[in-house]
Design an enzyme around this catalytic site. Structure first.
Site, PDB file in Angstrom:
ATOM      1  N   ASP A 157      18.589   2.350  25.137  1.00 12.15           N
ATOM      2  CA  ASP A 157      19.008   2.884  23.843  1.00 12.15           C
ATOM      3  C   ASP A 157      17.885   2.856  22.811  1.00 12.15           C
ATOM      4  O   ASP A 157      17.719   3.811  22.031  1.00 12.15           O
ATOM      5  CB  ASP A 157      20.206   2.084  23.318  1.00 12.15           C
ATOM      6  CG  ASP A 157      21.471   2.344  24.121  1.00 12.15           C
ATOM      7  OD1 ASP A 157      21.515   3.382  24.821  1.00 12.15           O
ATOM      8  OD2 ASP A 157      22.395   1.506  24.065  1.00 12.15           O
TER       9      ASP A 157
ATOM     10  N   LYS B 254      13.971   2.244  34.975  1.00 11.78           N
ATOM     11  CA  LYS B 254      15.366   2.689  35.053  1.00 11.78           C
ATOM     12  C   LYS B 254      15.664   3.565  33.831  1.00 11.78           C
ATOM     13  O   LYS B 254      16.290   3.130  32.867  1.00 11.78           O
ATOM     14  CB  LYS B 254      16.308   1.487  35.089  1.00 11.78           C
ATOM     15  CG  LYS B 254      16.144   0.619  36.335  1.00 11.78           C
ATOM     16  CD  LYS B 254      17.081  -0.573  36.298  1.00 11.78           C
ATOM     17  CE  LYS B 254      16.923  -1.449  37.532  1.00 11.78           C
ATOM     18  NZ  LYS B 254      17.847  -2.624  37.488  1.00 11.78           N
TER      19      LYS B 254
ATOM     20  N   PRO C 111       8.857  -1.017 -24.124  1.00 12.83           N
ATOM     21  CA  PRO C 111       8.216  -2.325 -24.195  1.00 12.83           C
ATOM     22  C   PRO C 111       7.526  -2.774 -22.917  1.00 12.83           C
ATOM     23  O   PRO C 111       6.781  -3.739 -22.921  1.00 12.83           O
ATOM     24  CB  PRO C 111       9.379  -3.251 -24.541  1.00 12.83           C
ATOM     25  CG  PRO C 111      10.581  -2.570 -23.958  1.00 12.83           C
ATOM     26  CD  PRO C 111      10.336  -1.108 -24.126  1.00 12.83           C
TER      27      PRO C 111
ATOM     28  N   ASP D 105      -2.333   3.592 -23.954  1.00 14.97           N
ATOM     29  CA  ASP D 105      -2.697   2.393 -24.697  1.00 14.97           C
ATOM     30  C   ASP D 105      -2.833   1.186 -23.776  1.00 14.97           C
ATOM     31  O   ASP D 105      -2.297   1.167 -22.661  1.00 14.97           O
ATOM     32  CB  ASP D 105      -1.637   2.084 -25.763  1.00 14.97           C
ATOM     33  CG  ASP D 105      -1.765   2.975 -26.983  1.00 14.97           C
ATOM     34  OD1 ASP D 105      -2.800   3.654 -27.105  1.00 14.97           O
ATOM     35  OD2 ASP D 105      -0.839   3.002 -27.811  1.00 14.97           O
TER      36      ASP D 105
ATOM     37  N   LYS E  58      -6.433  -0.320 -27.541  1.00 16.13           N
ATOM     38  CA  LYS E  58      -6.878  -0.996 -28.758  1.00 16.13           C
ATOM     39  C   LYS E  58      -6.428  -2.444 -28.680  1.00 16.13           C
ATOM     40  O   LYS E  58      -5.385  -2.750 -28.126  1.00 16.13           O
ATOM     41  CB  LYS E  58      -6.260  -0.358 -30.006  1.00 16.13           C
ATOM     42  CG  LYS E  58      -6.736   1.056 -30.327  1.00 16.13           C
ATOM     43  CD  LYS E  58      -5.978   1.587 -31.521  1.00 16.13           C
ATOM     44  CE  LYS E  58      -6.417   2.990 -31.902  1.00 16.13           C
ATOM     45  NZ  LYS E  58      -7.760   3.003 -32.475  1.00 16.13           N
TER      46      LYS E  58
ATOM     47  N   GLY F 182       5.966   0.982 -26.556  1.00  9.95           N
ATOM     48  CA  GLY F 182       7.043   0.961 -27.545  1.00  9.95           C
ATOM     49  C   GLY F 182       7.422   2.353 -27.975  1.00  9.95           C
ATOM     50  O   GLY F 182       7.576   3.268 -27.158  1.00  9.95           O
ATOM     51  N   ASP F 183       7.562   2.541 -29.273  1.00  9.90           N
ATOM     52  CA  ASP F 183       7.925   3.837 -29.845  1.00  9.90           C
ATOM     53  C   ASP F 183       6.729   4.356 -30.633  1.00  9.90           C
ATOM     54  O   ASP F 183       6.177   3.623 -31.463  1.00  9.90           O
ATOM     55  CB  ASP F 183       9.137   3.679 -30.766  1.00  9.90           C
ATOM     56  CG  ASP F 183       9.623   5.022 -31.279  1.00  9.90           C
ATOM     57  OD1 ASP F 183      10.698   5.472 -30.853  1.00  9.90           O
ATOM     58  OD2 ASP F 183       8.928   5.640 -32.108  1.00  9.90           O
TER      59      ASP F 183
ATOM     60  N   THR G 276      11.522   0.672 -29.013  1.00 11.93           N
ATOM     61  CA  THR G 276      10.517  -0.176 -29.642  1.00 11.93           C
ATOM     62  C   THR G 276      10.716  -1.635 -29.233  1.00 11.93           C
ATOM     63  O   THR G 276      11.815  -2.051 -28.839  1.00 11.93           O
ATOM     64  CB  THR G 276      10.559  -0.018 -31.166  1.00 11.93           C
ATOM     65  OG1 THR G 276       9.429  -0.680 -31.735  1.00 11.93           O
ATOM     66  CG2 THR G 276      11.832  -0.597 -31.754  1.00 11.93           C
ATOM     67  N   ALA G 277       9.640  -2.417 -29.334  1.00 13.01           N
ATOM     68  CA  ALA G 277       9.668  -3.799 -28.861  1.00 13.01           C
ATOM     69  C   ALA G 277      10.755  -4.620 -29.541  1.00 13.01           C
ATOM     70  O   ALA G 277      11.380  -5.478 -28.916  1.00 13.01           O
ATOM     71  CB  ALA G 277       8.300  -4.444 -29.086  1.00 13.01           C
TER      72      ALA G 277
ATOM     73  N   MET H 228       2.321  -7.460 -33.798  1.00 12.06           N
ATOM     74  CA  MET H 228       0.905  -7.874 -33.844  1.00 12.06           C
ATOM     75  C   MET H 228       0.745  -9.103 -34.730  1.00 12.06           C
ATOM     76  O   MET H 228      -0.101  -9.151 -35.617  1.00 12.06           O
ATOM     77  CB  MET H 228       0.039  -6.711 -34.354  1.00 12.06           C
ATOM     78  CG  MET H 228       0.055  -5.497 -33.435  1.00 12.06           C
ATOM     79  SD  MET H 228      -0.676  -4.018 -34.148  1.00 12.06           S
ATOM     80  CE  MET H 228       0.668  -3.419 -35.191  1.00 12.06           C
TER      81      MET H 228
END
Length: 465
Positions: free
Chosen positions: A22, A44, A225, A248, A270, A302-303, A331-332, A383
């Protein structure tokens, strides 16, 4: 990734299998779909195997495999369903230079056979490195239902037309042609027969050859995020279409993996008070690639509308007369507050929330510290790691309660997310002592829900005493 997925050319090459039961039949049903020269050794053999041999679909040798039987073989399958015999035949095949697969023995196999969705020449291979074969079958079933049977025919006809399509300029123009063929023109034509598909291709090519080259377009996309599951559907679609992705530093590798493999990936990262690509240089990159007719994705963590210097990039795009779309992201602050079981606003606690940054292009950022120091204020500080002592000092100087809760969330939404619950008085040195290395967001006036519940329970116990 322990197994690197490839598609092996099998036309005219030799594949050998040992076994006649099989397990052997299951592998052969797949192998016989290739153009390989398949040889089977089985003392066989099952009747089905004998029937395939009688139909010249494979070569059947009715004995156990021996030394030299796998010479010049590209692949070998040990499928005798006997550990001792499989080990013996595998050793022979390895000595002869064949890649070896032992059925149901991942550890000793040199390659694995994935679950396959066959729409020849379109083939979808699904592998889980042996960890979850049931999951692989479920994915296969889902794809089988979604991919029409005509897809293979469209691909085969399209393959024969590729030389004609090379009349179109390489890149966006050619990709747009094939996208329209597979998305609309081809499926419509196939319903009326293969001849109609060939007519549709000729008509479509003429249309694209006589269409002016498309101007470039820029999508300003929020990557969220960090958790790829929090990426919006619109962002995913933008990454699917991108010719160039300018991203980024905080965009996670998992999200970058979702971009088209052919896309040019440009790191425009950055870092606060550290190395950075100048914003003017980023603007110039966006305009340069957009002006070449590329679909550019400017990917921001994020945004993009929150501390993303979005307006400067839009002004550069508009000055170059390029079109653009803003694709918002989570956003975060939204992801972080969810991660600590809180909400940004709450009736009876705060009816407003401030999003502020710890530093700007000139250094530490100044804010309305007197208003922020009032009882009940909630602020999300972006930040804020390196500016923590400055923020703490300004708030205390303006009368903030030293016991005001402060929560710092590092690597928001990611697998290595870390939460620090402290107070304004202990904001520093808590942040410095924690040795944060990832991006962090600081909440002023919010504590994790578990900490709030624990404090409330303690207060009730004290009252009872």
């Amino acid at each position: 990734m322990n197994h690197f997925p490839i598609f092996l050319a099998t036309q005219g090459r030799r594949i050998v299998l040992s076994g006649g039961g099989d397990a052997a039949l299951a592998k052969l049903r797949l192998l016989l779909k290739t153009e390989a020269k398949v040889t089977v050794f089985a003392a066989k053999p099952a009747p089905e195997l004998q029937a395939w041999a009688a139909a010249d679909q494979l070569t059947l040798i009715e004995r156990s495999m021996d030394v030299g039987d796998t010479l010049c073989a590209a692949l070998f399958y040990a499928a005798d369903e006997d550990a001792t015999e499989d080990a013996r035949t595998a050793a022979i095949a390895r000595a002869d230079g064949a890649l070896v697969n032992i059925v149901d023995n991942l550890h000793d196999s040199q390659f694995i056979t994935p679950a396959i969705v066959d729409r020849d020449p379109v083939t979808v291979a699904i592998g889980t490195e042996g960890a979850a074969p049931v999951l692989a079958r479920a994915i296969k079933k889902d794809l089988e239902e979604k991919l029409p049977a005509s897809l293979g025919t469209l691909a085969r006809i399209g393959k024969g037309f590729r030389a004609m399509a090379e009349k179109l300029p390489f890149g966006v123009a050619r990709r747009d042609f094939w996208a329209e063929y597979y998305d609309t023109a081809g499926p419509r034509a196939i319903a009326h027969g293969e001849a109609e598909v060939e007519v549709a291709l000729d008509t479509l090519l003429d249309k694209h050859l006589n269409t002016q080259a498309k101007a470039g377009h820029v999508d300003l996309v929020g990557a969220g995020p960090g958790d790829p599951d929090l990426l919006t559907l619109k962002a995913r679609k933008a990454l699917d279409k991108a010719d160039v992705v300018i991203y980024d530093r905080l965009v996670t590798p998992e999200i970058l993996e979702l971009a088209r493999r052919e896309a040019i990936m440009i790191d425009a990262g950055k870092e606060g008070f550290g190395k950075a690509m100048a914003q003017d240089d980023i603007n110039a990159l966006i305009v340069e690639h957009g002006s070449k007719g590329h679909h550019v994705v400017r990917l921001k963590a994020g945004d993009p509308t929150v501390f993303g210097r979005l307006d400067e990039e839009i002004e550069a795009i508009e000055a170059a007369d390029l079109s653009y779309t803003i694709v918002p992201g989570i956003t975060a602050a939204s992801a972080a507050v969810a991660g600590i079981g809180q909400s940004l606003t709450k009736r009876g606690r705060n009816s407003a929330v401030r999003f502020i940054t710890g530093h700007d292009t000139k250094g530490y950022a100044d804010h309305d510290w007197r208003a922020l120091a009032e009882t009940g204020q909630v602020a999300a500080i972006y930040m804020g790691k390196k500016s923590a002592r400055f923020v703490q000092g300004r708030l205390l100087m303006h009368g903030a309660n030293p016991d005001t809760p402060v929560t710092v969330i590092e690597n928001v939404s990611r697998a290595d997310q870390r939460v620090l619950a402290t107070t304004l008085a202990e904001m520093e040195p808590t942040i410095s002592a924690a040795g944060l290395s990832g991006p962090a967001l600081t909440f002023l006036g919010l504590a994790p829900r578990a900490a709030v519940a624990a404090a409330s329970s303690y207060d009730l116990q004290q009252e009872a005493l």
